[in-house]
Design an enzyme around this catalytic site. Sequence first.
Site, short mmCIF file in Angstrom:
data_model
loop_
_atom_site.label_atom_id
_atom_site.label_comp_id
_atom_site.label_asym_id
_atom_site.label_seq_id
_atom_site.Cartn_x
_atom_site.Cartn_y
_atom_site.Cartn_z
N GLY A 1 -0.94 -3.30 5.42
CA GLY A 1 -0.59 -4.59 6.02
C GLY A 1 -1.63 -5.62 5.61
O GLY A 1 -2.17 -5.57 4.53
N SER B 1 1.16 -0.95 -4.88
CA SER B 1 0.12 0.08 -4.83
C SER B 1 -0.35 0.36 -6.23
O SER B 1 0.42 0.24 -7.19
CB SER B 1 0.65 1.38 -4.24
OG SER B 1 1.41 1.12 -3.10
N ARG C 1 -5.33 -0.40 -4.12
CA ARG C 1 -5.04 -1.75 -4.63
C ARG C 1 -4.82 -2.71 -3.46
O ARG C 1 -4.06 -2.43 -2.54
CB ARG C 1 -3.78 -1.71 -5.49
CG ARG C 1 -3.31 -3.11 -5.93
CD ARG C 1 -2.06 -3.05 -6.75
NE ARG C 1 -2.32 -2.54 -8.09
CZ ARG C 1 -1.38 -2.42 -9.04
NH1 ARG C 1 -0.14 -2.76 -8.76
NH2 ARG C 1 -1.69 -1.96 -10.22
N SER D 1 4.15 -0.24 1.54
CA SER D 1 5.28 -0.54 0.65
C SER D 1 5.65 0.66 -0.20
O SER D 1 6.79 0.80 -0.64
CB SER D 1 4.93 -1.74 -0.24
OG SER D 1 3.71 -1.49 -0.91
N LYS E 1 -9.27 1.91 1.90
CA LYS E 1 -8.27 1.76 2.95
C LYS E 1 -8.39 2.81 4.04
O LYS E 1 -7.66 2.75 5.03
CB LYS E 1 -6.87 1.82 2.35
CG LYS E 1 -6.65 0.71 1.36
CD LYS E 1 -5.23 0.64 0.87
CE LYS E 1 -5.14 -0.31 -0.30
NZ LYS E 1 -3.79 -0.45 -0.81
N ASP F 1 5.53 1.86 -7.13
CA ASP F 1 5.52 0.68 -6.26
C ASP F 1 4.55 -0.35 -6.82
O ASP F 1 3.43 -0.01 -7.17
CB ASP F 1 5.11 1.10 -4.84
CG ASP F 1 4.95 -0.09 -3.93
OD1 ASP F 1 3.97 -0.11 -3.16
OD2 ASP F 1 5.80 -1.00 -3.98
N THR G 1 0.81 -1.21 0.00
CA THR G 1 0.00 0.00 0.00
C THR G 1 0.84 1.25 0.00
O THR G 1 2.01 1.22 0.32
CB THR G 1 -0.81 -0.01 1.31
OG1 THR G 1 -1.67 -1.11 1.28
CG2 THR G 1 -1.59 1.25 1.54
N ASP H 1 -4.03 4.67 -1.55
CA ASP H 1 -4.29 4.11 -2.87
C ASP H 1 -5.40 3.07 -2.68
O ASP H 1 -5.95 2.94 -1.59
CB ASP H 1 -3.02 3.49 -3.45
CG ASP H 1 -2.70 2.17 -2.77
OD1 ASP H 1 -2.63 1.12 -3.44
OD2 ASP H 1 -2.55 2.19 -1.53
#
Lengths: 233, 260
Positions: free
Chosen positions: B87, B209, B59, B169, B73, B206, B41, B57
Site C-alpha cells: 500500500g 513488483s 520495488r 498488486s 517491506k 506484475d 507489491t 519483493d
Amino acid sequence: MGDSQYSFSLTTFSPSGKLVQIEHALTAVGSGQTSLGIKASNGVVIATEKKLPSILVDESSVHKIQSLTPNIGVVYSGMGPDFRVLVRKSRKQAEQYHRLYKEPIPVTQLVRETAAVMQEFTQSGGVRPFGVSLLVAGYDDKGPQLYQVDPSGSYFSWKASAMGKNVSNAKTFLEKRYVEEMELDDAVHTAILTLKEGFEGQISEKNIEIGIIGEKKEFRQVALFIFPLCVSA
Amino acid sequence: MDNANIGIPPKGGFSFDLCRRNDMLSKKGIVPPPSYRKTGTTIVGLIFQNGVILGADTRATAGSIVCDKNCEKIHYMAPNIYCCGAGTAADTEAVTDMVSSQLQLHRYHTGRESRVVTALTLLKSNLFKYQGHVQAALVLGGVDATGPHLHTIYPHGSTDTLPFATMGSGSLAAMAVFESKYREGLTKEEGISLVCEAICSGIFNDLGSGSNVDICVITKGDKEYLRNHQLPNPRTYISSKGYSFPKKTEGTCITKLFPT
C-alpha cells in the site's frame, strides 16, 4: 514558625521560602527501605533491601528494581505505588523518544524527563508530590551513569549514593569504601556490604534485590545468583 | 495538571477538515492530486513445520516510476513477530512503527513475550479508527507461546487468519503458486523455496513488483532475516570503461572563468 499554617497546600510557599509538602515527601522517602547505588569504571550497580510485611508474601512477585529501557534501570526508596506510576511514565517517554529520534534515549534525557514529571506534581492543583526518590542507573555512549531524583524534581549525578532509612550510616560507609576506578565486581561486593550494615535480621538473596549494568549495556536483575558468590561465610 | 500540555493536538482520529477542499481542487483540475509512493507489491506468508516464513519483493513505485529498487517491506514488530506491508509506503511504515512501540511498552508491563494476536488487534483497531484512509495492507506473522500464527490485515481494519496468504498488486500471481504447491508440514528449505517462487511470480508478472526477494523465517525462539535472499534481476552489461567522460567530449560553446 508559622510554617504549619502553610503546610497543607502544596502550591503555597511558606514564609521561610520552603514548600512544606516537599519536605514531608522527603520525610516519607527517609522512612522507606534503604537503597543505594555505586558507579564503577565499567558499570553501575543498584541495590535495595526487600523487607516484606509478612513471611506469607510471595517475594518473587515483588519487583523493587525495574528496567526502563534495555540499558537503564531504576530503584527507589519510599512509596511503592508512586514508584510504579513513575516507572510507567518513564518507560512511555523512553519509547516516544525512540520513536521520534530512532536512537535509544540517553540516560541524562530520561532522568530529565522523569524529573520534569515529578516537578509537575509540585506545581499543579489538587495533586501531591511523589513520595519516592529514585536512583537511575544506566550505561550509554557517555559511559556508566548514576542519578538520584528527588520528589521536588531535582536530580544529581552521583558516584555512589544511598537513600531511605539508614542513609547517613550507608553514606558514611560508602564514603570510606569508595575508590575511583573501582571495577563492577568490587562495586557489587561493596553494595552488599553496605546493605548488610544496616540490615535488621539475616541478609539473604531472598530479601535484597540487586541490579547491574555492565559494558554490554544490558540491565539485569541478579540477586538470586550473585549473592551466594559475593558473601563470605 | 494540563498546563504543561499546551500545544498538543486533540487526540485521535482522522481530521476530515481538508477533504472538501481537496475534492473541489481536483474537480476543477487546478491542482493535480499529489502522487505518493506506493509499494505496488507482492507480499506473502506461509506457516511451515516449525513456524512462519514471510516474503516480500523490494520495488517501491511512485506512479509509473520505480523510486526505490531495493526497499525493505518486512518490518520489525517484536523479536518474535514481523509484518510485511503493501500500500502507501509511509502508511505501512508509520503504523508498524507505532504498534511496535506499543508492543514494547506492553512487554515491559507484562514481563512476557508479545503475542501475535496482540499485534493483530492493535493494528486492526488503529486502521479501523482511520476508516481506511491509512492505506496499509499487511501480512503479519510470528511465533509466540501459543504457536505459529499468520494473519492478513486490510486497510479498513478487517483481518483473516490463514495458513498461507498473499497481499499487494502481485497477490494473484503469488496466490496461484501457493494454491498449487502448498501443503501442510513443509520443511524450512521447502518453505523458503516456495515463498521465493511465489514472490518471483509476482516480480515477473506484475508491473508493481520487482527487483529482489526478501525472506524472514520465524521459529520458536529464533528468527532469520534474509535480506535480498534472491536477486533475480541483476544489472547486466556494466561497461568496463566506466561512465565518466573526458572533458570536451560534448564540445563547449562558451568558456567563462570565475575567480575562486
